[in-house]
Design a protein around this motif. Structure first.
Motif, PDB file in Angstrom:
ATOM      1  N   ALA A 208       0.826  -1.206   0.000  1.00  0.00           N
ATOM      2  CA  ALA A 208       0.000   0.000   0.000  1.00  0.00           C
ATOM      3  C   ALA A 208       0.862   1.258   0.000  1.00  0.00           C
ATOM      4  CB  ALA A 208      -0.930   0.004   1.205  1.00  0.00           C
ATOM      5  N   LEU A 209       0.353   2.301  -0.649  1.00  0.00           N
ATOM      6  CA  LEU A 209       1.003   3.606  -0.671  1.00  0.00           C
ATOM      7  C   LEU A 209       0.091   4.627   0.008  1.00  0.00           C
ATOM      8  CD1 LEU A 209       2.193   3.645  -4.401  1.00  0.00           C
ATOM      9  CD2 LEU A 209       3.669   3.355  -2.392  1.00  0.00           C
ATOM     10  N   ASP A 210       0.674   5.448   0.870  1.00  0.00           N
ATOM     11  CA  ASP A 210      -0.055   6.569   1.461  1.00  0.00           C
ATOM     12  C   ASP A 210       0.117   7.786   0.565  1.00  0.00           C
ATOM     13  OD1 ASP A 210      -1.147   5.490   3.828  1.00  0.00           O
ATOM     14  OD2 ASP A 210       0.805   5.611   4.816  1.00  0.00           O
ATOM     15  N   VAL A 211      -0.969   8.460   0.249  1.00  0.00           N
ATOM     16  CA  VAL A 211      -0.898   9.705  -0.504  1.00  0.00           C
ATOM     17  C   VAL A 211      -0.817  10.855   0.491  1.00  0.00           C
ATOM     18  CG1 VAL A 211      -1.954  11.142  -2.277  1.00  0.00           C
ATOM     19  CG2 VAL A 211      -2.317   8.666  -2.301  1.00  0.00           C
ATOM     20  N   THR A 212       0.227  11.683   0.399  1.00  0.00           N
ATOM     21  CA  THR A 212       0.432  12.775   1.337  1.00  0.00           C
ATOM     22  C   THR A 212      -0.424  13.983   0.943  1.00  0.00           C
ATOM     23  OG1 THR A 212       2.243  13.742   0.055  1.00  0.00           O
ATOM     24  CG2 THR A 212       2.818  11.998   1.640  1.00  0.00           C
ATOM     25  N   PRO A 213      -0.615  14.934   1.859  1.00  0.00           N
ATOM     26  CA  PRO A 213      -1.318  16.172   1.486  1.00  0.00           C
ATOM     27  C   PRO A 213      -0.668  16.860   0.285  1.00  0.00           C
ATOM     28  CG  PRO A 213      -1.167  16.008   3.864  1.00  0.00           C
ATOM     29  CD  PRO A 213      -0.342  14.877   3.319  1.00  0.00           C
ATOM     30  N   ALA A 214       0.679  16.884   0.269  1.00  0.00           N
ATOM     31  CA  ALA A 214       1.367  17.473  -0.888  1.00  0.00           C
ATOM     32  C   ALA A 214       1.069  16.684  -2.153  1.00  0.00           C
ATOM     33  CB  ALA A 214       2.873  17.505  -0.631  1.00  0.00           C
ATOM     34  N   GLY A 215       0.923  15.377  -2.005  1.00  0.00           N
ATOM     35  CA  GLY A 215       0.608  14.547  -3.157  1.00  0.00           C
ATOM     36  C   GLY A 215      -0.774  14.829  -3.709  1.00  0.00           C
ATOM     37  N   TRP A 216      -1.753  14.964  -2.829  1.00  0.00           N
ATOM     38  CA  TRP A 216      -3.102  15.275  -3.308  1.00  0.00           C
ATOM     39  C   TRP A 216      -3.135  16.625  -4.015  1.00  0.00           C
ATOM     40  CZ3 TRP A 216      -5.897  11.523  -4.314  1.00  0.00           C
ATOM     41  CH2 TRP A 216      -6.121  10.452  -3.449  1.00  0.00           C
ATOM     42  N   ARG A 217      -2.376  17.589  -3.490  1.00  0.00           N
ATOM     43  CA  ARG A 217      -2.318  18.894  -4.163  1.00  0.00           C
ATOM     44  C   ARG A 217      -1.695  18.753  -5.544  1.00  0.00           C
ATOM     45  NH1 ARG A 217      -0.874  20.584   1.095  1.00  0.00           N
ATOM     46  NH2 ARG A 217       1.348  20.615   0.550  1.00  0.00           N
ATOM     47  N   ALA A 218      -0.601  17.994  -5.628  1.00  0.00           N
ATOM     48  CA  ALA A 218       0.086  17.829  -6.913  1.00  0.00           C
ATOM     49  C   ALA A 218      -0.793  17.070  -7.907  1.00  0.00           C
ATOM     50  CB  ALA A 218       1.406  17.089  -6.706  1.00  0.00           C
ATOM     51  N   PHE A 219      -1.426  16.004  -7.458  1.00  0.00           N
ATOM     52  CA  PHE A 219      -2.274  15.231  -8.363  1.00  0.00           C
ATOM     53  C   PHE A 219      -3.472  16.055  -8.834  1.00  0.00           C
ATOM     54  CE2 PHE A 219      -0.482  11.413  -5.966  1.00  0.00           C
ATOM     55  CZ  PHE A 219       0.408  11.097  -6.985  1.00  0.00           C
ATOM     56  N   HIS A 220      -3.962  16.951  -7.975  1.00  0.00           N
ATOM     57  CA  HIS A 220      -5.060  17.821  -8.389  1.00  0.00           C
ATOM     58  C   HIS A 220      -4.578  18.870  -9.381  1.00  0.00           C
ATOM     59  CE1 HIS A 220      -7.549  21.524  -7.955  1.00  0.00           C
ATOM     60  NE2 HIS A 220      -8.502  20.640  -8.178  1.00  0.00           N
ATOM     61  N   ASP A 221      -3.456  19.517  -9.065  1.00  0.00           N
ATOM     62  CA  ASP A 221      -2.956  20.595  -9.928  1.00  0.00           C
ATOM     63  C   ASP A 221      -2.517  20.074 -11.294  1.00  0.00           C
ATOM     64  OD1 ASP A 221      -3.435  22.328  -7.849  1.00  0.00           O
ATOM     65  OD2 ASP A 221      -1.344  22.430  -7.183  1.00  0.00           O
ATOM     66  N   LEU A 222      -1.873  18.916 -11.311  1.00  0.00           N
ATOM     67  CA  LEU A 222      -1.313  18.402 -12.558  1.00  0.00           C
ATOM     68  C   LEU A 222      -2.305  17.556 -13.361  1.00  0.00           C
ATOM     69  CD1 LEU A 222       2.206  17.300 -11.276  1.00  0.00           C
ATOM     70  CD2 LEU A 222       1.704  19.280 -12.704  1.00  0.00           C
ATOM     71  N   PHE A 223      -3.144  16.804 -12.653  1.00  0.00           N
ATOM     72  CA  PHE A 223      -3.973  15.813 -13.347  1.00  0.00           C
ATOM     73  C   PHE A 223      -5.462  15.935 -12.999  1.00  0.00           C
ATOM     74  CE2 PHE A 223       0.230  13.810 -12.497  1.00  0.00           C
ATOM     75  CZ  PHE A 223       0.695  13.785 -13.809  1.00  0.00           C
ATOM     76  N   ASP A 224      -5.830  16.933 -12.194  1.00  0.00           N
ATOM     77  CA  ASP A 224      -7.226  17.115 -11.785  1.00  0.00           C
ATOM     78  C   ASP A 224      -7.785  15.888 -11.067  1.00  0.00           C
ATOM     79  OD1 ASP A 224      -9.475  18.731 -11.523  1.00  0.00           O
ATOM     80  OD2 ASP A 224     -10.426  17.929 -13.317  1.00  0.00           O
ATOM     81  N   ILE A 225      -6.961  15.257 -10.258  1.00  0.00           N
ATOM     82  CA  ILE A 225      -7.383  14.093  -9.476  1.00  0.00           C
ATOM     83  C   ILE A 225      -7.638  14.528  -8.038  1.00  0.00           C
ATOM     84  CG2 ILE A 225      -6.694  11.831  -8.572  1.00  0.00           C
ATOM     85  CD1 ILE A 225      -4.934  11.483 -11.056  1.00  0.00           C
ATOM     86  N   ARG A 226      -8.823  14.269  -7.564  1.00  0.00           N
ATOM     87  CA  ARG A 226      -9.207  14.593  -6.190  1.00  0.00           C
ATOM     88  C   ARG A 226      -9.351  13.307  -5.384  1.00  0.00           C
ATOM     89  NH1 ARG A 226     -11.644  18.033  -9.671  1.00  0.00           N
ATOM     90  NH2 ARG A 226     -11.638  20.262  -9.201  1.00  0.00           N
ATOM     91  N   PRO A 227      -9.213  13.367  -4.052  1.00  0.00           N
ATOM     92  CA  PRO A 227      -9.409  12.159  -3.251  1.00  0.00           C
ATOM     93  C   PRO A 227     -10.804  11.578  -3.497  1.00  0.00           C
ATOM     94  CG  PRO A 227      -8.479  13.926  -1.924  1.00  0.00           C
ATOM     95  CD  PRO A 227      -8.860  14.536  -3.238  1.00  0.00           C
ATOM     96  N   PRO A 228     -10.916  10.254  -3.519  1.00  0.00           N
ATOM     97  CA  PRO A 228     -12.231   9.635  -3.755  1.00  0.00           C
ATOM     98  C   PRO A 228     -13.167   9.912  -2.590  1.00  0.00           C
ATOM     99  CG  PRO A 228     -10.648   7.974  -3.089  1.00  0.00           C
ATOM    100  CD  PRO A 228      -9.860   9.240  -3.279  1.00  0.00           C
ATOM    101  N   ALA A 229     -14.450   9.983  -2.876  1.00  0.00           N
ATOM    102  CA  ALA A 229     -15.433  10.167  -1.820  1.00  0.00           C
ATOM    103  C   ALA A 229     -15.439   8.942  -0.920  1.00  0.00           C
ATOM    104  CB  ALA A 229     -16.823  10.360  -2.434  1.00  0.00           C
ATOM    105  N   ALA A 230     -15.602   9.159   0.366  1.00  0.00           N
ATOM    106  CA  ALA A 230     -15.605   8.048   1.312  1.00  0.00           C
ATOM    107  C   ALA A 230     -16.766   7.125   1.002  1.00  0.00           C
ATOM    108  CB  ALA A 230     -15.720   8.569   2.748  1.00  0.00           C
ATOM    109  N   SER A 231     -16.478   5.818   1.006  1.00  0.00           N
ATOM    110  CA  SER A 231     -17.529   4.851   0.688  1.00  0.00           C
ATOM    111  C   SER A 231     -18.213   4.400   1.962  1.00  0.00           C
ATOM    112  CB  SER A 231     -16.918   3.643  -0.041  1.00  0.00           C
ATOM    113  OG  SER A 231     -15.894   3.056   0.708  1.00  0.00           O
TER     114      SER A 231
END
Length: 231
Positions: A208-231
């Motif tokens: 498993a990989l943990d996505v860091t806060p900096a990672g979520w920002r980068a994935f959003h800025d570069l690829f428009d990827i947001r954290p998935p909605a909680a299931s």
């Protein structure tokens, strides 16, 4: 030459639960000792050493010596693909409910598949690159477009693999998402780049990989990827 006997031998090797457990422990690309693999499989070190000798003889794992320790790795990405395909088939054969893949939410979100990223995040990255026309994916292959080579080089991914000409990729069917993520040199470069930038972190003793806060920002800025909605 591949014969029915050699195919059967490989099938027999990956048909043992202890050997499968050790191979799965190596799926994140790490090199592990016989003692570590014995612990992962719940067997004695002596038994693990016997299994590993058989796996090495069949070219499913490689062994390297460093100091007084012997380290074992998967022999290559083709072995990881074999295991990923078997997990996909096994989850189909034993499924008792529609949900597929690992029950661990962290593994479902993001994990390593040998040298590249898999899980929900891996599939989202593949989708983002296709949406931007950086990558084209077909059922039987994938390629990086000229525009993609330029943009990925701007991100520094060409430096990770040693030049833009080496940014090759291929689709890998994700066994939890049932859709392709990216493997090949590009998939490995995306994973390495994300680890180096601190966008994701490895979880000790897990794929498993943990996505860091900096990672979520980068994935959003570069690829428009947001954290998935909680299931």
């Amino acid at each position: 030459m591949v014969t029915t006997v050699s195919v059967a031998q490989v099938g027999a090797l990956v048909g043992d639960p202890a050997r499968v457990a050790m191979l799965q422990a190596l799926m994140d690309g790490r090199a592990l000792t016989a003692s570590e693999l014995a612990q992962a499989a719940g067997i004695t070190r002596q038994t693990a050493s016997g299994h590993l000798a058989q796996l090495a003889a069949a070219s499913l794992v490689t062994v390297s010596k460093q100091g007084r320790h012997r380290y074992h790795r998967l022999a290559g990405p083709e072995v990881a693909r074999l295991l990923e395909s078997l997990m996909l088939l096994a989850s189909d054969a034993t499924a008792q409910r529609p949900r597929t893949g690992p029950r661990d939410a962290r593994l479902r979100l993001a994990r390593t598949c040998y040298d590249h990223m898999a899980g929900w995040l891996g599939v989202q990255l593949a989708d983002a690159l296709v949406a931007r026309n950086w990558v084209e994916i077909a059922e039987d292959g994938a390629l990086v477009t000229e525009a993609g080579l330029d943009r990925l080089a701007d991100l520094g991914l060409d430096a990770v693999v040693g030049g833009r000409a080496k940014l090759q990729c291929r689709p890998c069917l994700d066994w939890s998402e049932r859709r392709p993520h990216l493997a090949g040199r590009l998939g490995a470069a995306l994973c390495t780049h994300s680890l180096q930038r601190g966008w994701v972190r490895r979880q000790p003793g897990s794929r498993a990989l943990d996505v860091t806060p900096a990672g979520w920002r980068a994935f959003h800025d570069l690829f428009d990827i947001r954290p998935p909605a909680a299931s």
